[in-house]
Write an enzyme that holds these catalytic residues in place. Structure first.
Site, PDB file in Angstrom:
ATOM      1  N   SER A 164       3.427   3.807  10.222  1.00  0.00           N
ATOM      2  CA  SER A 164       2.439   3.720   8.981  1.00  0.00           C
ATOM      3  C   SER A 164       1.149   3.558   9.547  1.00  0.00           C
ATOM      4  O   SER A 164       0.581   4.567   9.961  1.00  0.00           O
ATOM      5  CB  SER A 164       2.835   2.358   8.304  1.00  0.00           C
ATOM      6  OG  SER A 164       2.177   2.104   7.053  1.00  0.00           O
ATOM      7  N   THR A 165       0.276   2.618   9.125  1.00  0.00           N
ATOM      8  CA  THR A 165      -1.109   2.549   9.487  1.00  0.00           C
ATOM      9  C   THR A 165      -1.466   2.818  10.902  1.00  0.00           C
ATOM     10  O   THR A 165      -0.946   2.030  11.496  1.00  0.00           O
ATOM     11  CB  THR A 165      -1.846   1.328   8.865  1.00  0.00           C
ATOM     12  OG1 THR A 165      -1.393   0.830   7.677  1.00  0.00           O
ATOM     13  CG2 THR A 165      -3.410   1.213   9.049  1.00  0.00           C
ATOM     14  N   HIS A 190       4.176   6.960   6.772  1.00  0.00           N
ATOM     15  CA  HIS A 190       3.700   6.802   5.513  1.00  0.00           C
ATOM     16  C   HIS A 190       2.409   7.570   5.017  1.00  0.00           C
ATOM     17  O   HIS A 190       1.254   7.052   5.630  1.00  0.00           O
ATOM     18  CB  HIS A 190       3.399   5.185   5.209  1.00  0.00           C
ATOM     19  CG  HIS A 190       4.764   4.408   5.575  1.00  0.00           C
ATOM     20  ND1 HIS A 190       4.782   3.236   5.748  1.00  0.00           N
ATOM     21  CD2 HIS A 190       6.114   4.894   5.356  1.00  0.00           C
ATOM     22  CE1 HIS A 190       5.841   2.538   6.051  1.00  0.00           C
ATOM     23  NE2 HIS A 190       6.886   3.722   5.557  1.00  0.00           N
ATOM     24  N   ASP A 286       8.866  -2.003   7.149  1.00  0.00           N
ATOM     25  CA  ASP A 286       9.819  -0.879   6.830  1.00  0.00           C
ATOM     26  C   ASP A 286      10.100  -0.546   8.194  1.00  0.00           C
ATOM     27  O   ASP A 286       9.240  -0.342   9.054  1.00  0.00           O
ATOM     28  CB  ASP A 286       8.845   0.054   5.956  1.00  0.00           C
ATOM     29  CG  ASP A 286       9.951   1.366   5.731  1.00  0.00           C
ATOM     30  OD1 ASP A 286      11.077   0.875   5.672  1.00  0.00           O
ATOM     31  OD2 ASP A 286       9.161   2.386   5.581  1.00  0.00           O
TER      32      ASP A 286
END
Length: 342
Positions: A164-165, A190, A286
């Site tokens: 993600s990030t 993401h 997640d």
């Protein structure tokens, strides 16, 4: 960030109207305050020194110096988390490569619904960025060329990656330091739709692999990397001796579509011990449960460590619940992955 302390934000945009829309919108959240506004990078530099913000939002197209060059010059000096605000273009990926923590797509200023959705996303990302680690140490990644030239890779394995990030750069750095002769790789990052295709096309050029945005019906093959589309879930199904990729619409899982858990759970079910799971930098949880399922089915599992994670969220939760077999730095990950393939 200290508990109870507001997140101090600097807004950099050459449009007076848009600066005011941003300021009014994000300060509606009680945890955020706008400490300054700047019209261009030179003005922003002065405001950084004067107000010491926690997070900066930055337009890409600005007078005197574009946002990407500004980020590239700024961050080695100030290590300030930056969220880029841009229209849909590859400039966003350039900004992430330059060191921006995240991005939000610029809304249609004439659409109240579009602005509301944009502000909701931006507020959430400001809160994540305030916790992000921004470092600019020289990369010391251990390339596959330094590991073992005589590795005999098992091409029947499946490699599944979630991020993600901070993940776009982490995934890029991992892939570029692996040999092209690898088992098929599936990755959930993401990222919004359209950008996922741009990201895949960029990795296709910049790494040794054939990389593409996954399509329903694709088959996993050695030397290929499949990136989940930005608005769909991705899972795999074993058909005979091959693995077929399924792309499908669905509700958000753990707040995300695509979801890392959806991918990992399918890999656990269809591949079991014939797989390797990797969880990279990112906010939230997640992928943690799915990675645990993979490990319980006999898969090898790897997590990124705190020092090299932009946001130590997803890997932290996965480590704490016992889903991660080995937690390693990003620079050690190519070697760790290759050794897991033996």
């Amino acid at each position: 960030m200290t508990i109870g302390k507001k997140i101090r934000v600097l807004i950099v945009d050459d449009s007076l109207l848009f600066r005011e829309v941003l300021a009014k919108g994000i300060t509606s959240d009680p945890q955020i305050e706008v400490v300054a506004r700047a019209v261009d990078p030179f003005d922003a530099r002065d405001k950084i020194l004067a107000f010491n913000p926690d997070v900066m939002t930055c337009d890409v197209q600005m007078p005197k110096m574009d946002g990407i060059e500004f980020i590239r010059r700024l961050l080695p000096q100030y290590s300030l988390p930056v969220i880029v605000i841009s229209s849909v273009s590859e400039a966003v990926l350039d900004a992430l490569n330059a060191g921006a923590v995240d991005f939000v797509t610029k809304p249609d200023i004439r659409s109240p619904k579009d602005i509301e959705s944009f502000l909701y996303e931006l507020i959430a990302k400001i809160k994540v960025a305030a916790k992000a680690k921004v470092t600019h140490e020289p990369e010391k990644l251990i390339s596959h060329k330094e590991v073992n030239r005589n590795l005999k890779v098992d091409y029947n394995k499946v490699i599944a990656i979630g991020a993600s990030t901070g993940g776009t750069e982490a995934l890029y750095n991992l892939l570029k330091n692996l040999p092209a002769a690898m088992p098929g790789i599936l990755a959930v990052q993401h990222i919004p739709p359209v950008f996922s295709r741009m990201f895949a096309e960029r990795l296709n050029v910049q790494t040794p692999f054939h990389v593409k945005e996954a399509e329903n019906g694709d088959y996993l093959e050695p030397g290929k990397v499949f990136i989940a589309p930005g608005d769909s879930h991705m899972r795999i199904k074993k058909i005979g001796e091959r693995y077929k990729i399924e792309i499908f619409q669905g509700n958000k899982v753990n707040g995300h579509c695509p979801s890392v858990d959806i991918l990992f759970e399918s890999v656990a079910k269809e591949c079991g011990k014939n797989s390797i799971g990797i969880i990279l930098t990112g906010m939230g949880y997640d992928g943690a449960k799915g990675l645990l399922q993979m490990r319980r089915k006999g898969a090898r599992t790897i997590g990124q460590d705190e020092r090299t994670s932009v946001v130590y969220g997803m890997p932290k939760i996965a480590w704490e619940i016992g889903a991660v077999e080995k937690q390693v730095s990003l620079e050690s990950m190519p070697k760790t992955l290759l050794n897991a393939l033996l």
